[in-house]
Scaffold this motif. Sequence first.
Motif, PDB file in Angstrom:
ATOM      1  N   GLY A 160    -118.776  -1.896 -28.365  1.00 37.47           N
ATOM      2  CA  GLY A 160    -119.170  -1.714 -27.970  1.00 37.47           C
ATOM      3  C   GLY A 160    -118.863  -1.243 -26.573  1.00 37.47           C
ATOM      4  N   THR A 161    -120.100  -1.518 -25.310  1.00 39.92           N
ATOM      5  CA  THR A 161    -119.685  -1.500 -24.005  1.00 39.92           C
ATOM      6  C   THR A 161    -119.784  -2.202 -22.771  1.00 39.92           C
ATOM      7  N   TYR A 162    -119.674  -2.022 -21.934  1.00 38.55           N
ATOM      8  CA  TYR A 162    -119.355  -2.850 -20.597  1.00 38.55           C
ATOM      9  C   TYR A 162    -120.050  -2.556 -19.812  1.00 38.55           C
ATOM     10  N   ASP A 163    -121.136  -3.453 -19.342  1.00 38.57           N
ATOM     11  CA  ASP A 163    -121.960  -2.295 -17.988  1.00 38.57           C
ATOM     12  C   ASP A 163    -120.757  -2.888 -16.974  1.00 38.57           C
ATOM     13  N   VAL A 164    -120.241  -1.792 -16.079  1.00 34.09           N
ATOM     14  CA  VAL A 164    -119.921  -2.041 -14.167  1.00 34.09           C
ATOM     15  C   VAL A 164    -120.696  -1.627 -12.918  1.00 34.09           C
TER      16      VAL A 164
END
Length: 352
Positions: A160-164
């Motif tokens: 998965g990915t996590y936007d910052v």
Amino acid sequence: MSAAVPALSVLDLVPVRTGQTSSQAIAASLDLVARAEALGFRRYWFAEHHNMPAVASTTPPVLAAAAAARTERIRVGSGGVMLPNHSPLVVAEQFAALEALAPGRIDLGIGRAPGSDPVITQLLRQSGTTSDVERFPEHVRDILSLVSPEGAALQFTSGGTYDVHATPAATGAPEVWLLGSSDYSAQLAAARGLPYVFANHFSGQGLERALEVYRTQFQPSEHLDAPRTFLTVNVVAAPTREEAEERSLPNQRMMARLRMNRPLVPAETVEHAKATADEFAGMGETIMAAARATWFVGTGADVAAELRDVAARHGVDEVMVSPIAGSYEAEPLDTTPGRTQTLALIAEALAA
């Protein structure tokens, strides 16, 4: 502007003189940034140094915010944030907020040196905010992503990915510069396609080599399509050469204290420096003379001529001056007449 008439910028360490409070020193620097804007200077950067009696520029983003609020046109920022002292995310958030405060006017100059002694470095590490100096290139990359309107995406091992984002709805980004006094930052700036500043005011050694490395190894990027660089210079200008030399004495003695590992003190007045000249006889005099040899000190015309020469010699269209003029005892504590005079005389001479 052409190299023959360089654009000028300012580097400020927010000097603290004997008898002066931090509040007075910062007030004097904020007056100076307003004056620099009126004189047509291009940018105004605050350095990062810690636990020094003569230096109040401990937190560039706070000072840049105050300077931005006092001005309308001049670019403001850091020269530089010493990245190993800070979390890259915190730096990105601070400068993204500054960009939102003063759109199109924020510079994020980044350095790799700690800007402090080992005790302060350890205190910073204990606070849990510092970053690994060996990961400096990676952290520069992270900051570039975080301050962009698109932000950064973290990839989890699970897939998965996590936007910052450094700020939630950015419309622009601060301009990121790499600072250095050796080949290291020159090579990294070239590889990343970033603008580069050689800290000539700190160490004049290796200037030609660093600029050659940067220009020959430069790789165009989304940030910059061709090399862009300038250098810094310590300057003092006064109506007479005698006054300029006198105003340079307190900083010469500060350099001697640093090199000889003597206790640091607030910036001395000119009168005190002259009255206690014997204190630095011998080795101290040699250190002072070596420092003075790399500075531009004289009348406005003298300094302007040297700035034109150094810009032409090194192929830059901008020079960042660090006005290091000391103060006389009778001068007000909440202003900085010697530094203000230095900027005014140089600007006037270059415009002539």
